[in-house]
Motif scaffolding. Sequence first.
Motif, PDB file in Angstrom:
ATOM      1  N   ILE A 192      -8.562   0.532 -34.589  1.00  0.00           N
ATOM      2  CA  ILE A 192      -9.387   1.529 -33.906  1.00  0.00           C
ATOM      3  C   ILE A 192      -8.534   2.759 -33.628  1.00  0.00           C
ATOM      4  CG2 ILE A 192     -10.692   2.034 -31.803  1.00  0.00           C
ATOM      5  CD1 ILE A 192     -11.245  -0.993 -31.606  1.00  0.00           C
ATOM      6  N   GLU A 193      -9.019   3.912 -34.011  1.00  0.00           N
ATOM      7  CA  GLU A 193      -8.326   5.160 -33.694  1.00  0.00           C
ATOM      8  C   GLU A 193      -8.362   5.351 -32.186  1.00  0.00           C
ATOM      9  OE1 GLU A 193      -6.694   7.315 -35.689  1.00  0.00           O
ATOM     10  OE2 GLU A 193      -7.053   5.926 -37.346  1.00  0.00           O
ATOM     11  N   TRP A 194      -7.215   5.669 -31.606  1.00  0.00           N
ATOM     12  CA  TRP A 194      -7.107   5.732 -30.158  1.00  0.00           C
ATOM     13  C   TRP A 194      -6.339   6.973 -29.754  1.00  0.00           C
ATOM     14  CZ3 TRP A 194     -10.270   2.826 -27.825  1.00  0.00           C
ATOM     15  CH2 TRP A 194     -10.156   2.571 -26.475  1.00  0.00           C
ATOM     16  N   PRO A 195      -6.855   7.734 -28.793  1.00  0.00           N
ATOM     17  CA  PRO A 195      -6.138   8.949 -28.381  1.00  0.00           C
ATOM     18  C   PRO A 195      -4.779   8.610 -27.761  1.00  0.00           C
ATOM     19  CG  PRO A 195      -8.163   8.658 -27.100  1.00  0.00           C
ATOM     20  CD  PRO A 195      -8.067   7.525 -28.054  1.00  0.00           C
ATOM     21  N   GLN A 196      -3.788   9.416 -28.057  1.00  0.00           N
ATOM     22  CA  GLN A 196      -2.472   9.211 -27.470  1.00  0.00           C
ATOM     23  C   GLN A 196      -2.536   9.423 -25.968  1.00  0.00           C
ATOM     24  OE1 GLN A 196       0.528  11.524 -29.371  1.00  0.00           O
ATOM     25  NE2 GLN A 196       0.191  10.586 -31.351  1.00  0.00           N
ATOM     26  N   MET A 197      -1.617   8.737 -25.295  1.00  0.00           N
ATOM     27  CA  MET A 197      -1.472   8.888 -23.846  1.00  0.00           C
ATOM     28  C   MET A 197      -2.777   8.590 -23.100  1.00  0.00           C
ATOM     29  SD  MET A 197       1.699   9.593 -23.875  1.00  0.00           S
ATOM     30  CE  MET A 197       2.047  10.036 -22.203  1.00  0.00           C
ATOM     31  N   SER A 198      -3.487   7.543 -23.489  1.00  0.00           N
ATOM     32  CA  SER A 198      -4.744   7.201 -22.824  1.00  0.00           C
ATOM     33  C   SER A 198      -4.794   5.719 -22.443  1.00  0.00           C
ATOM     34  CB  SER A 198      -5.921   7.560 -23.721  1.00  0.00           C
ATOM     35  OG  SER A 198      -5.835   6.845 -24.936  1.00  0.00           O
ATOM     36  N   PRO A 199      -3.764   5.218 -21.764  1.00  0.00           N
ATOM     37  CA  PRO A 199      -3.782   3.794 -21.414  1.00  0.00           C
ATOM     38  C   PRO A 199      -4.936   3.435 -20.478  1.00  0.00           C
ATOM     39  CG  PRO A 199      -1.996   4.907 -20.279  1.00  0.00           C
ATOM     40  CD  PRO A 199      -2.582   5.889 -21.276  1.00  0.00           C
ATOM     41  N   ASP A 200      -5.462   4.424 -19.755  1.00  0.00           N
ATOM     42  CA  ASP A 200      -6.575   4.157 -18.857  1.00  0.00           C
ATOM     43  C   ASP A 200      -7.830   3.723 -19.611  1.00  0.00           C
ATOM     44  OD1 ASP A 200      -6.393   6.861 -19.795  1.00  0.00           O
ATOM     45  OD2 ASP A 200      -8.058   7.378 -18.488  1.00  0.00           O
ATOM     46  N   LEU A 201      -7.891   3.998 -20.900  1.00  0.00           N
ATOM     47  CA  LEU A 201      -9.044   3.615 -21.709  1.00  0.00           C
ATOM     48  C   LEU A 201      -8.862   2.270 -22.403  1.00  0.00           C
ATOM     49  CD1 LEU A 201      -9.733   7.044 -23.453  1.00  0.00           C
ATOM     50  CD2 LEU A 201     -10.866   6.097 -21.431  1.00  0.00           C
ATOM     51  N   ASN A 202      -7.685   1.693 -22.285  1.00  0.00           N
ATOM     52  CA  ASN A 202      -7.372   0.472 -23.009  1.00  0.00           C
ATOM     53  C   ASN A 202      -7.679  -0.750 -22.140  1.00  0.00           C
ATOM     54  OD1 ASN A 202      -6.206  -1.624 -24.447  1.00  0.00           O
ATOM     55  ND2 ASN A 202      -4.509  -0.364 -25.161  1.00  0.00           N
ATOM     56  N   PRO A 203      -8.590  -1.621 -22.557  1.00  0.00           N
ATOM     57  CA  PRO A 203      -8.974  -2.777 -21.733  1.00  0.00           C
ATOM     58  C   PRO A 203      -7.813  -3.697 -21.360  1.00  0.00           C
ATOM     59  CG  PRO A 203     -10.419  -2.584 -23.651  1.00  0.00           C
ATOM     60  CD  PRO A 203      -9.336  -1.571 -23.809  1.00  0.00           C
ATOM     61  N   ILE A 204      -6.792  -3.790 -22.197  1.00  0.00           N
ATOM     62  CA  ILE A 204      -5.680  -4.690 -21.883  1.00  0.00           C
ATOM     63  C   ILE A 204      -4.937  -4.225 -20.645  1.00  0.00           C
ATOM     64  CG2 ILE A 204      -3.894  -3.616 -23.312  1.00  0.00           C
ATOM     65  CD1 ILE A 204      -4.478  -7.398 -23.072  1.00  0.00           C
ATOM     66  N   ASP A 205      -4.976  -2.921 -20.339  1.00  0.00           N
ATOM     67  CA  ASP A 205      -4.299  -2.435 -19.141  1.00  0.00           C
ATOM     68  C   ASP A 205      -4.915  -3.009 -17.872  1.00  0.00           C
ATOM     69  OD1 ASP A 205      -2.034  -0.844 -19.867  1.00  0.00           O
ATOM     70  OD2 ASP A 205      -3.463   0.529 -20.793  1.00  0.00           O
ATOM     71  N   ASN A 206      -6.202  -3.313 -17.901  1.00  0.00           N
ATOM     72  CA  ASN A 206      -6.812  -3.990 -16.752  1.00  0.00           C
ATOM     73  C   ASN A 206      -6.221  -5.381 -16.584  1.00  0.00           C
ATOM     74  OD1 ASN A 206      -8.657  -1.888 -16.071  1.00  0.00           O
ATOM     75  ND2 ASN A 206      -9.888  -2.488 -17.818  1.00  0.00           N
TER      76      ASN A 206
END
Length: 101
Positions: A73-87
């Motif tokens: 999946i293409e993912w914007p750089q510097m966007s860990p807040d959008l990554n479900p694993i960070d939860n």
Amino acid sequence: MVWTAFGFSGQVALAFFDGRQNSPKYIETLENYLTPFAENIGGRNWEYQHYNAPIHTSNATKNYLNSKNVTVIEWPQMSPDLNPIDNVWGIMSRKVCENGG
């Protein structure tokens, strides 16, 4: 370092690593943990998301994922807040701190 993956149908057991990771070690992790998990949850009908860390975006990693027909999946750089694993990591961190870790 701790690595895991999850999807709608389950999760991979936590994998613990010593030292600094590099592309060959990351590819080994994908081979040993992600590939068997993916085969169990849907064969070829899945997509993978990871950060834009250098070990994730290296030519070696891209070539490995392409060779396995993995759609990333293409993912914007510097966007860990959008990554479900960070939860998941946040929940785990709070649990460790609650237990005196």
